[in-house]
Enzyme design. Structure first.
Site, PDB file in Angstrom:
ATOM      1  N   ASP A 155       0.835  -1.200   0.000  1.00  0.00           N
ATOM      2  CA  ASP A 155       0.000   0.000   0.000  1.00  0.00           C
ATOM      3  C   ASP A 155       0.873   1.255   0.000  1.00  0.00           C
ATOM      4  OD1 ASP A 155      -2.621   1.470   0.517  1.00  0.00           O
ATOM      5  OD2 ASP A 155      -1.492   2.019   2.303  1.00  0.00           O
ATOM      6  N   GLU A 198      -1.748  -5.206  -4.036  1.00  0.00           N
ATOM      7  CA  GLU A 198      -0.820  -4.481  -3.161  1.00  0.00           C
ATOM      8  C   GLU A 198       0.239  -5.424  -2.599  1.00  0.00           C
ATOM      9  OE1 GLU A 198      -3.659  -0.862  -1.505  1.00  0.00           O
ATOM     10  OE2 GLU A 198      -3.600  -2.766  -0.400  1.00  0.00           O
TER      11      GLU A 198
END
Length: 227
Positions: A51, A123
């Site tokens: 992320d 991610e």
């Protein structure tokens, strides 16, 4: 890894051959799988790392690409790039759902198509690549994953939320009609028509109803602005 032969397609597509197989497996392992296999490691830590990596890579891309944009514009564009819908669309485009390791109950419940799980896996792949190979390799993976998304025109980027922009541009009644919904549960495709004051103004398609509505709204904006 389960579906080993198919996994090679993902490795070749994303050029992940330098990523250790155990790390790749971890990136694709949902927490529900660990409930059935306590010896496994889920991808939540890699998702956390990915992320942050994704935010940096998106920020750098937008900073270099849109030199006249102010902070607010860049922030809105970054939000549209890293949002769950975009990540889920990317995951679906590379058939990532079929490579995920999920628990039996999650699989039975259709979680393989859940946007949050797909977004987390993308991610995690970026996080694993950064962890093992560094930021430059993660940047190359970002470019491969986002190749279609980044081809959007400047006009498209100018309205990161075309539904809201259409509502502001045409405060009259705006209505969306679902014309078609096709595909299996894990790979749905939607076609939507948008009307302004009862007049059809455009159609859009996408991997979710929301994305189809956004595409339809973008088309309507083009028509209205050219009148």
């Amino acid at each position: 890894m389960k579906r080993g032969a198919d996994m090679m397609h993902l490795v070749e597509l994303l050029q992940l051959d330098r990523l250790p197989s155990d790390l790749l497996r971890e990136a694709l392992t949902h927490s529900s799988y660990v409930n059935d296999r306590p010896d496994a490691t889920d991808n939540e830590r890699l998702e956390f790392l990915g992320d942050a990596v994704l935010s940096v890579l998106c920020s750098r891309y937008l900073f270099d690409r849109y030199k006249s944009f102010r902070e607010g514009q860049l922030s809105r564009l970054r939000a549209s790039l890293v949002c769950e819908d975009t990540l889920a669309e990317i995951a679906t485009s590379i058939d990532l759902p079929k490579y995920l390791l999920l628990g039996k109950s999650a699989t039975a419940g259709g979680d393989r198509a859940r946007p949050s799980i797909l977004a987390g896996a993308v991610e995690a792949l970026l996080g694993a690549t950064y962890l093992e190979l560094g930021l430059e390799a993660a940047s190359r993976l970002f470019t491969r994953l986002y190749s279609d998304v980044l081809e959007r025109s400047d006009e498209d980027w100018a309205d990161p939320d075309p539904k809201s922009a259409l509502q502001e541009f045409a405060p009259e009644a705006v209505e969306y009609l679902l014309l078609e919904q096709t595909g299996p549960d894990h790979k749905r495709w939607f076609r939507v028509q948008v009307s302004v004051s009862g007049k059809a103004m455009g159609e859009g398609e996408g991997s979710s109803k929301k994305r189809a509505e956004q595409a339809a709204a973008r088309m309507a904006l083009r028509i209205l602005r050219n009148h």
